[in-house]
Structure formats: structure tokens, C-alpha cells
Design a protein around this motif. Structure first.
Motif, PDB file in Angstrom:
ATOM      1  N   LEU A  98      45.308  56.399 -79.954  1.00  0.00           N
ATOM      2  CA  LEU A  98      43.873  56.487 -80.218  1.00  0.00           C
ATOM      3  C   LEU A  98      43.088  56.759 -78.935  1.00  0.00           C
ATOM      4  O   LEU A  98      42.133  57.536 -78.946  1.00  0.00           O
ATOM      5  CB  LEU A  98      43.351  55.233 -80.915  1.00  0.00           C
ATOM      6  N   GLU A  99      43.497  56.169 -77.822  1.00  0.00           N
ATOM      7  CA  GLU A  99      42.820  56.428 -76.542  1.00  0.00           C
ATOM      8  C   GLU A  99      42.904  57.915 -76.182  1.00  0.00           C
ATOM      9  O   GLU A  99      41.927  58.491 -75.695  1.00  0.00           O
ATOM     10  CB  GLU A  99      43.447  55.583 -75.430  1.00  0.00           C
ATOM     11  N   GLN A 100      44.065  58.522 -76.419  1.00  0.00           N
ATOM     12  CA  GLN A 100      44.227  59.950 -76.142  1.00  0.00           C
ATOM     13  C   GLN A 100      43.354  60.788 -77.078  1.00  0.00           C
ATOM     14  O   GLN A 100      42.740  61.770 -76.660  1.00  0.00           O
ATOM     15  CB  GLN A 100      45.695  60.363 -76.281  1.00  0.00           C
ATOM     16  N   LEU A 101      43.303  60.387 -78.342  1.00  0.00           N
ATOM     17  CA  LEU A 101      42.480  61.119 -79.303  1.00  0.00           C
ATOM     18  C   LEU A 101      41.010  61.063 -78.921  1.00  0.00           C
ATOM     19  O   LEU A 101      40.297  62.061 -79.017  1.00  0.00           O
ATOM     20  CB  LEU A 101      42.671  60.555 -80.717  1.00  0.00           C
ATOM     21  N   GLU A 102      40.562  59.909 -78.475  1.00  0.00           N
ATOM     22  CA  GLU A 102      39.156  59.762 -78.084  1.00  0.00           C
ATOM     23  C   GLU A 102      38.853  60.515 -76.795  1.00  0.00           C
ATOM     24  O   GLU A 102      37.741  60.985 -76.596  1.00  0.00           O
ATOM     25  CB  GLU A 102      38.805  58.282 -77.958  1.00  0.00           C
ATOM     26  N   ALA A 103      39.839  60.661 -75.916  1.00  0.00           N
ATOM     27  CA  ALA A 103      39.630  61.376 -74.651  1.00  0.00           C
ATOM     28  C   ALA A 103      39.641  62.890 -74.843  1.00  0.00           C
ATOM     29  O   ALA A 103      38.870  63.606 -74.211  1.00  0.00           O
ATOM     30  CB  ALA A 103      40.698  60.969 -73.636  1.00  0.00           C
ATOM     31  N   ILE A 150      47.458  68.192 -79.749  1.00  0.00           N
ATOM     32  CA  ILE A 150      48.364  67.323 -78.998  1.00  0.00           C
ATOM     33  C   ILE A 150      49.709  67.322 -79.724  1.00  0.00           C
ATOM     34  O   ILE A 150      49.767  67.107 -80.934  1.00  0.00           O
ATOM     35  CB  ILE A 150      47.844  65.871 -78.888  1.00  0.00           C
ATOM     36  N   PHE A 151      50.782  67.551 -78.957  1.00  0.00           N
ATOM     37  CA  PHE A 151      52.144  67.492 -79.488  1.00  0.00           C
ATOM     38  C   PHE A 151      52.822  66.225 -78.995  1.00  0.00           C
ATOM     39  O   PHE A 151      52.853  65.970 -77.794  1.00  0.00           O
ATOM     40  CB  PHE A 151      52.968  68.689 -78.987  1.00  0.00           C
ATOM     41  N   LEU A 152      53.368  65.458 -79.901  1.00  0.00           N
ATOM     42  CA  LEU A 152      54.264  64.363 -79.561  1.00  0.00           C
ATOM     43  C   LEU A 152      55.629  64.824 -80.053  1.00  0.00           C
ATOM     44  O   LEU A 152      55.892  64.820 -81.258  1.00  0.00           O
ATOM     45  CB  LEU A 152      53.856  63.070 -80.261  1.00  0.00           C
ATOM     46  N   ALA A 159      41.430  58.949 -89.118  1.00  0.00           N
ATOM     47  CA  ALA A 159      40.081  58.813 -89.664  1.00  0.00           C
ATOM     48  C   ALA A 159      39.070  58.524 -88.558  1.00  0.00           C
ATOM     49  O   ALA A 159      37.992  59.127 -88.509  1.00  0.00           O
ATOM     50  CB  ALA A 159      40.052  57.707 -90.719  1.00  0.00           C
ATOM     51  N   SER A 160      39.408  57.628 -87.663  1.00  0.00           N
ATOM     52  CA  SER A 160      38.500  57.251 -86.586  1.00  0.00           C
ATOM     53  C   SER A 160      38.197  58.438 -85.669  1.00  0.00           C
ATOM     54  O   SER A 160      37.052  58.648 -85.266  1.00  0.00           O
ATOM     55  CB  SER A 160      39.116  56.109 -85.775  1.00  0.00           C
ATOM     56  N   ALA A 161      39.215  59.238 -85.356  1.00  0.00           N
ATOM     57  CA  ALA A 161      39.045  60.363 -84.438  1.00  0.00           C
ATOM     58  C   ALA A 161      38.669  61.659 -85.154  1.00  0.00           C
ATOM     59  O   ALA A 161      38.422  62.667 -84.497  1.00  0.00           O
ATOM     60  CB  ALA A 161      40.330  60.575 -83.645  1.00  0.00           C
TER      61      ALA A 161
END
Length: 177
Positions: free
Chosen positions: A111-116, A73-75, A154-156
Motif C-alpha cells: 500500500l505504501e508503494q501504491l500511495e507513492a 508495478i510488477f511483482l 480500493a484504497s489506491a
């Protein structure tokens, strides 16, 4: 009046050490925030695009170490996707089907994007743009801002590579202060 409970004391003999997982050993750890800080116009963005290309294909790193294949993912807040980011990725032979861009300027929903998506790598360029009201000379403010990003990584279990572009005026670079 209820008192706040004291934090627990943890006996270190109860802690089981675990090895660090690496995206690129020993440069970019998985599940951690890495900062790439340096002089302007020295290739930080090109390096980040090259890293993304390697991850997108699972192609070994330049030093021959294995690279896990995965999503990126690029921001990107400064360079355009059409004129700069995609051409850099193409020049690095990236698999563009594995790379996404996210245009939000608010990192609270990252974080929502990382989890998706479960990316192996997230590139934030430049991180300075995502902290406009932050006094970057105040160490405590910077740490308070970076801690949630570190927690997200860490979470993702993803590597977050954040680029920091110091001011371009030579007299304002911390290295020259």
C-alpha cells in the motif's frame, strides 16, 4: 466486562449506488483485485505484460475500448526481469519508463508503494509465491489473505491483476480432481 458493540444495520435506501470504474471494461476493474487463473503455459504472463504495455502507453485495448495511461508495478517472483519480463514488455511495445518492478515478497508494505507511485495497474505473478504458508485448499484462509489486497486496490484506486499458476502436474489441477 465490556461487550463488543454489534455492527450497525444499514438501511439500503440510504446507499447511493455508484458505477464501477474500469481499467478495461468489462474485464479489469479499477480499485479491485482481479484473479487470472488458468492452466499452465496458456499465456497468463504474456496477457499481463500486454495489459501493462497498453496501460504504459494509454493505447486502446485490443477490442478498441479506451485504456487509461499510467504507471504499472510488477511483482514478479518466478521470471527474471532481464530474460523474461522486460523482453515481453518490449515485444508488446511498452513504455518502460512507466513500469516499475518491486521485489518484496511481503505484501504488507505494498500500500505504501501504491500511495507513492499511484499506478493504474499492479501485476502480481504468481500470487501463489506470496502466500507460501497458506493452505490454498482452505477457502477461509484464502479469503483472509486476499481481503487486504482487495482493500489496497480500493484504497489506491488501482487495478491489481494477480496471476495464479495451478500445479503443473495434470492430476493435481483442481479442474481434473
Amino acid at each position: 466486562m465490556a461487550s463488543t458493540p454489534l455492527p450497525s444495520i444499514i438501511p439500503l435506501e440510504t446507499i447511493v449506488p455508484k458505477p464501477i470504474s474500469w481499467l478495461w471494461r468489462p474485464r479489469i476493474p479499477l480499485g479491485r483485485l482481479s484473479l487470472l487463473v488458468g492452466h499452465p503455459d496458456r499465456g497468463k504472463s504474456v496477457f499481463a505484460a500486454t495489459c501493462a504495455a497498453h496501460v504504459s502507453r494509454g493505447r486502446p485495448w485490443p477490442d478498441g475500448k479506451p485504456c487509461p495511461q499510467g504507471q504499472v508495478i510488477f511483482l514478479e517472483a518466478e521470471d527474471t526481469l532481464e530474460e523474461t519480463v522486460v523482453p515481453r514488455l518490449q515485444a508488446a511495445d511498452a513504455d518502460l519508463t512507466q513500469i516499475k518492478a518491486w521485489h518484496a515478497r511481503d505484501l504488507r508494505h505494498l500500500l505504501e508503494q501504491l500511495e507513492a507511485i499511484h499506478p493504474k495497474l499492479v501485476v502480481i505473478s504468481p500470487l501463489n509465491t506470496y502466500m507460501p504458508t497458506l493452505n490454498t485448499w482452505n477457502d477461509q484462509e484464502v479469503r483472509r489473505f486476499l481481503q487486504p489486497l482487495s482493500d489496497m486496490a480500493a484504497s489506491a484506486q488501482t487495478a491489481i491483476l494477480a496471476l495464479i499458476h495451478p500445479p503443473k502436474a495434470k492430476h493435481s489441477l483442481p479442474l481434473h480432481a
